[in-house]
Scaffold this motif. Structure first.
Motif, short mmCIF file in Angstrom:
data_model
loop_
_atom_site.label_atom_id
_atom_site.label_comp_id
_atom_site.label_asym_id
_atom_site.label_seq_id
_atom_site.Cartn_x
_atom_site.Cartn_y
_atom_site.Cartn_z
N LEU A 1 0.82 -1.20 0.00
CA LEU A 1 0.00 0.00 0.00
C LEU A 1 0.86 1.26 0.00
O LEU A 1 0.48 2.28 -0.57
CB LEU A 1 -0.94 -0.02 1.21
CG LEU A 1 -2.07 -1.05 1.06
CD1 LEU A 1 -2.92 -1.12 2.32
CD2 LEU A 1 -2.95 -0.73 -0.14
N ALA A 2 2.03 1.17 0.61
CA ALA A 2 2.94 2.33 0.58
C ALA A 2 3.39 2.58 -0.86
O ALA A 2 3.42 3.72 -1.34
CB ALA A 2 4.14 2.09 1.49
N ARG A 54 2.57 5.85 -3.26
CA ARG A 54 3.61 6.62 -3.96
C ARG A 54 3.28 6.70 -5.46
O ARG A 54 3.33 7.77 -6.06
CB ARG A 54 4.95 5.92 -3.74
CG ARG A 54 6.16 6.76 -4.10
CD ARG A 54 7.37 5.87 -4.25
NE ARG A 54 7.11 4.81 -5.22
CZ ARG A 54 7.42 3.52 -5.02
NH1 ARG A 54 8.00 3.13 -3.92
NH2 ARG A 54 7.15 2.62 -5.94
N ASP A 55 2.91 5.55 -6.04
CA ASP A 55 2.63 5.53 -7.47
C ASP A 55 1.47 6.44 -7.83
O ASP A 55 1.48 7.11 -8.86
CB ASP A 55 2.32 4.10 -7.94
CG ASP A 55 3.57 3.24 -7.94
OD1 ASP A 55 4.68 3.82 -7.94
OD2 ASP A 55 3.45 2.00 -7.93
N ALA A 56 0.42 6.42 -6.98
CA ALA A 56 -0.76 7.22 -7.31
C ALA A 56 -0.48 8.69 -7.08
O ALA A 56 -0.95 9.55 -7.82
CB ALA A 56 -1.96 6.77 -6.47
N GLU A 57 0.33 8.98 -6.06
CA GLU A 57 0.59 10.39 -5.77
C GLU A 57 1.42 11.04 -6.87
O GLU A 57 1.43 12.25 -7.02
CB GLU A 57 1.27 10.53 -4.41
CG GLU A 57 0.23 10.60 -3.30
CD GLU A 57 0.83 10.43 -1.91
OE1 GLU A 57 2.04 10.18 -1.82
OE2 GLU A 57 0.06 10.55 -0.94
N ALA A 58 2.09 10.18 -7.65
CA ALA A 58 2.83 10.70 -8.79
C ALA A 58 1.90 11.47 -9.73
O ALA A 58 2.33 12.34 -10.47
CB ALA A 58 3.52 9.57 -9.54
N PHE A 59 0.61 11.13 -9.70
CA PHE A 59 -0.35 11.82 -10.55
C PHE A 59 -0.99 12.99 -9.86
O PHE A 59 -1.92 13.60 -10.37
CB PHE A 59 -1.46 10.85 -11.01
CG PHE A 59 -0.98 9.86 -12.01
CD1 PHE A 59 -1.00 10.17 -13.36
CD2 PHE A 59 -0.51 8.63 -11.61
CE1 PHE A 59 -0.56 9.26 -14.29
CE2 PHE A 59 -0.06 7.71 -12.54
CZ PHE A 59 -0.07 8.03 -13.88
N ASP A 60 -0.54 13.26 -8.64
CA ASP A 60 -1.06 14.40 -7.90
C ASP A 60 -2.56 14.24 -7.61
O ASP A 60 -3.32 15.18 -7.71
CB ASP A 60 -0.80 15.69 -8.70
CG ASP A 60 -0.83 16.90 -7.78
OD1 ASP A 60 -0.64 16.70 -6.57
OD2 ASP A 60 -1.07 18.02 -8.28
#
Lengths: 749, 147
Positions: free
Chosen positions: A539-540, A544-550
């Motif tokens: 989940l971490a 991180r991967d999703a936050e790359a898309f803001d």
């Protein structure tokens, strides 16, 4: 005993004492004097009518409570059925109503305390308010620290009260004088028109039964115990009120009945001054009644504060209020913030409105009555629009009972004074404002009603649907994309896809780790071995991967046996608009994957995207289409990917007649906002054409349309072949549509 | 039962966990002894009213408990096999000893959470009761940072 049995340790008697203990404090000890001034001796009828209104509502609460034995009671049902607009009103109403009721009980406590010990007023507060404030803060303190004895003595208190009141009733019976009851003005000195306003005033004496429903999750055998406790406690207190108020008014004539401490006064008169050689009996009886009154009002206030924390919890779970409120104290294991905030409201109400007990009583009643009315509507909505609604207890004479309950509840509001009605109007506006400004952008939940309206657009008038759309929650201002993760290898691909979609549509991502549990382990038991280190890592990474898309990301874990049922449930629960998942394997025909896809053919909770492959490479996207609802979804996904990742999109249509085919595809592309993409029209064998086109592309988006997905996978096996044969990764899209099970399984034709 | 005598006392340790902070502190305190420990069962006890409504919503307690236990599993799971359990009881200490018996733990290890006398009084002073009412060897773990 199993753990679930241990967790549910409230039996029938405990449940009933919550109801009786909350109600008895107000009706007998606080209100008879005030109410008798309003209506005269017919106030007994006011109590009985209040009991009947409460009983109709009690039947509805019982049905809803057995269908959904969850924390939160009225708020929970209304929010589930009518959605968060009415949920906000019901939740705020329940919460404020409890705060008003608690303030009222505290004032009652203060009135009796003042007869025992003179306290004196301070500043603008009279001595009753001072006593009430001390009591209120004490109750809040006790609940903050959570001394476990507080709950345990509830049963003792109620038993004690019933014993005291029985003795009082016996003594009252002997001193009862009909002439005193009838008095000089007859039974109805203000006319029978005073009965219903009297009911409006005393209805606060019946507000305890619904609190049983707020702790329904802790009840043993709620299907049986909840209705008995709710209906039983209303029946018992109604009878008690009728008998005891009649006796009181037959002992002390109504104009003389004390407005502050009626029971103590009646006891003083009812008991003989001395029994044999023992003197001071009447005074002692009055003191015992006073102590009883203190216990009764204390237990009412206590139960209300406890119940309000449950409502806060349920509201926090749906993001109607911030979950910050529901943090548990690390030492005391109490929802201390919720208790403090509720406590602060109680203190304010006592200080500002405590001089007039009628306002507190009626404000509490009005707010509860609004909730009851909504709850009855909720019941009807569940019955009519929710196929999964399955209460163990059902109200008799449906639909008469809930309709009557709603009408009676609102009707009683009309008998309140202008100030309380205005107060409730202001309150509804504030609750709606709260929804619009705070809750709407956060709550993910949509009610049964609005889903129903929005799903059945053809049968329901357009304006109604538009209205339902207009107020629908937009949790995070855009759609919710849930991504189900079970395999670290596919995490990156799935989350990237979900993130890209969320970014394009201004939505949010809910990354969900699906922990697969062996079939033989019940999920409850598996709950004891919850999240592994892997889950945290996964989940971490997802975050991180999703936050790359803001985009905003939430993470959670769920346990499941085979995957899809629980995943679909989780999607429904988190209000997902789109569910993104992987196959759980590369080969469709192998084991789990096939089972998983079979289930895809069942009721979809929302749009579903299934990605085949461990990579997600949206550089060159191919969308084969023949039209249809799931191809619409493919187009939306394609457009979203083009926007966020700069993918180039090609549409493919296979037709026998190329001219017709091109005309169709051009129009289709325009309709879906893809007018400027590459169009490719081929003829011949569909599979071959798709395979050939796929070679030049990195991702193929295929909509499940026209024919049942299952039949394509199992019988026709078009997709199986295509997916097996092409190197390209494939994204399957399916949009739920209303089809019969047979059609879904075997296709329309 | 004879196993218990033959085995080293820290073979299978029952570890009570009360909060997220407590879970991390307990894991840190257990760290120096992981070589001697064969197995850990972490337990979160939800105090029940025994016929009265709970102090806090049950579902909230359950989800919190799951999180606290996950901390232990995450921090120690790589070094030792960790089992986690949520237990219910009216008396936290008695419930812990019942759990210890149920999982055949050889010892109970905990981090005293301190707190003033008044807080300990209000919360039932679990630490003292664990030691004075012990039904199996009870280890009070030192804070590794206070050497």
């Amino acid at each position: 005993m199993s753990d679930t049995e241990l967790a549910k340790d409230l039996g029938l008697v405990s449940a009933m004492t919550i109801g009786i203990g909350t109600m008895i404090g107000a009706g007998i000890f606080v209100l008879p004097g005030v109410a008798a001034q309003e209506a005269g001796p017919v106030v007994v009828a006011s109590f009985v009518i209040g009991g009947l209104i409460a009983m109709v509502n009690a039947l509805s609460v019982s049905e809803l409570g057995t269908a959904m034995p969850r924390a939160g009671g009225g708020y929970y049902y209304v929010n589930r059925a009518l959605g968060p607009v009415f949920g906000s009103i019901a939740g705020m109403g329940d919460w404020m109503g409890l705060a008003f009721a608690s303030a009222f009980y505290c004032i009652g406590f203060g009135q009796y305390l003042a007869t025992l010990a003179p306290i004196g007023g301070v500043l603008f507060l009279n001595e009753i308010q001072i006593g009430a404030l001390i009591a209120g803060m004490a109750f809040v303190g006790v609940n903050y620290v959570g001394a476990k004895e507080t709950g345990g003595i509830q049963t003792v208190i109620v038993t004690l009260l019933l014993a005291i009141l029985t003795v009082f009733a016996v003594a009252g019976w002997f001193s009862f004088d009909y002439a005193t009851l009838a008095g000089s003005g007859g039974l109805a000195p203000f006319g029978t028109g005073a009965i219903l306003p009297g009911t409006a005033l005393v209805f606060v004496s019946f507000l305890g039964y619904a609190k049983i429903a707020t702790v329904a999750e802790e009840l043993k055998n709620p299907g049986r115990n909840l209705p008995i406790a709710i209906i039983g406690s209303v029946a018992i207190v109604t009878v008690l009120y009728a008998i005891l108020v009649t006796l009181m008014l037959g002992v002390v004539s109504w104009p003389e009945l004390s407005q502050d401490a009626p029971v103590a006064q009646a006891a003083q008169m009812a008991f003989p001054a001395s029994v044999g050689p023992v003197g001071g009996v009447a005074a002692a009886a009055a003191t015992v009644m006073t102590l009883g009154a203190l216990l009764a009002t204390a237990s009412s206030a206590n139960a209300s504060i406890l119940a309000s924390a449950r409502i806060n919890f349920a509201m926090g779970r749906d993001r109607i209020v911030t979950n910050w409120l529901n943090e548990i104290h690390p030492n005391y294991a109490t929802p201390y913030r919720s208790i403090l905030v509720t406590g602060a409201m109680i203190v304010v109400f006592i200080a500002l409105l405590g001089r007039d007990i009628e306002i507190l009583a009626k404000a509490a009643s009005v707010l509860h009555l609004i909730v009851y009315a909504l709850m009855n509507v909720a019941l009807i909505v569940f019955r009519e629009a929710d196929p999964e609604y399955d209460p163990e207890f059902t109200v008799p004479f449906y639909p008469v009972t809930p309709v009557l309950g709603a009408l009676l509840s609102l009707g009683l509001v009309a008998f309140m004074d202008e100030i309380e009605i205005a107060l409730s109007g202001v309150f509804v506006v504030v609750a709606l404002g709260w929804y619009a400004l705070y809750a709407r952008s956060r709550t993910p939940r949509e009610g049964v009603l609005s889903s129903y309206l929005r799903d059945e657009e053809t049968d329901v008038p357009g304006p109604v649907v538009d209205a339902a759309d207009a107020v629908a929650p937009n949790g995070g201002e855009g759609p919710t994309i849930m991504v189900a993760l079970s395999n670290p290898r596919t995490e990156g691909a799935l989350v990237t896809l979900a993130g890209a979609l969320a970014a394009a549509q201004g939505g949010r991502v809910v990354a969900t780790h699906v922990v697969t549990v062996p079939d033989q382990t019940p999920l409850d038991a598996a709950n004891e071995h919850p999240v592994e280190a892997e889950s945290e890592r996964l989940l971490a990474d997802a975050k991180r991967d999703a936050e790359a898309f803001d985009v905003s990301v939430e993470t959670r874990s769920i346990l499941s046996h085979r995957g899809l049922h629980e995943v679909f449930d989780a999607a429904t629960e988190s209000g997902a608009d789109t569910l993104v998942m992987g196959y759980g394997g590369n080969h469709l025909a192998a084991g789990r994957a096939e089972g998983a896809l079979d289930e895809l053919a069942h009721d979809l909770p929302c749009d579903v995207l299934v990605l085949d492959g461990e990579t997600f490479a949206p550089e060159r996207v191919l969308i084969p289409t023949a039209g249809g609802i799931s191809s619409d979804l493919s187009a939306e996904v394609g457009a979203a990917l083009r926007e966020t990742t700069g993918a180039s999109v090609t549409l493919l249509h296979v037709a026998d007649d190329e001219t017709e085919g091109r005309a169709f595809l051009t129009e289709w592309a325009d309709e879906h906002g893809l007018g400027d993409v590459d169009l490719r029209v081929e003829s011949g064998d569909v599979e071959t054409a798709i395979e050939r086109a796929a070679r030049d592309h990195t991702l193929m988006i295929v909509g499940a349309t026209e024919r049942g997905l299952l039949s394509r996978l199992v019988h026709d096996s078009l997709l199986v072949d295509v997916i097996d044969d092409v190197e390209t990764s494939v994204l399957l899209t399916e949009r739920p549509q209303t089809r019969s099970l047979r059609e879904r399984l075997f296709g329309r034709r | 039962m004879s196993n218990h005598v033959e085995n080293a006392p820290l073979d299978h340790v029952l570890v009570p966990v009360a909060s997220e902070k407590d879970a991390s502190a307990t894991c840190a305190a257990l760290n120096p002894y992981l070589d001697e420990i064969e197995r850990i069962t972490a337990v979160h006890v939800i105090e029940k009213g025994g016929g009265a409504p709970d102090k806090a919503p049950l579902e909230k307690r359950q989800s919190d408990g799951t999180e606290f236990l996950a901390v232990v599993e995450t921090q120690l799971g790589d070094a030792v096999p960790v089992d986690t359990r949520i237990a219910y009881g009216t008396d936290v200490v008695a419930t812990l000893f019942d759990e210890a018996e149920a999982v055949e733990a050889t010892a109970l290890a905990f981090r005293p959470r301190g707190g003033s006398r008044i807080v300990r009084l209000l919360t039932g002073d679990t630490a003292t009761k664990l030691v004075t009412e012990a039904e199996l060897p009870v280890v009070s773990l030192p804070d590794p940072d206070e050497d």
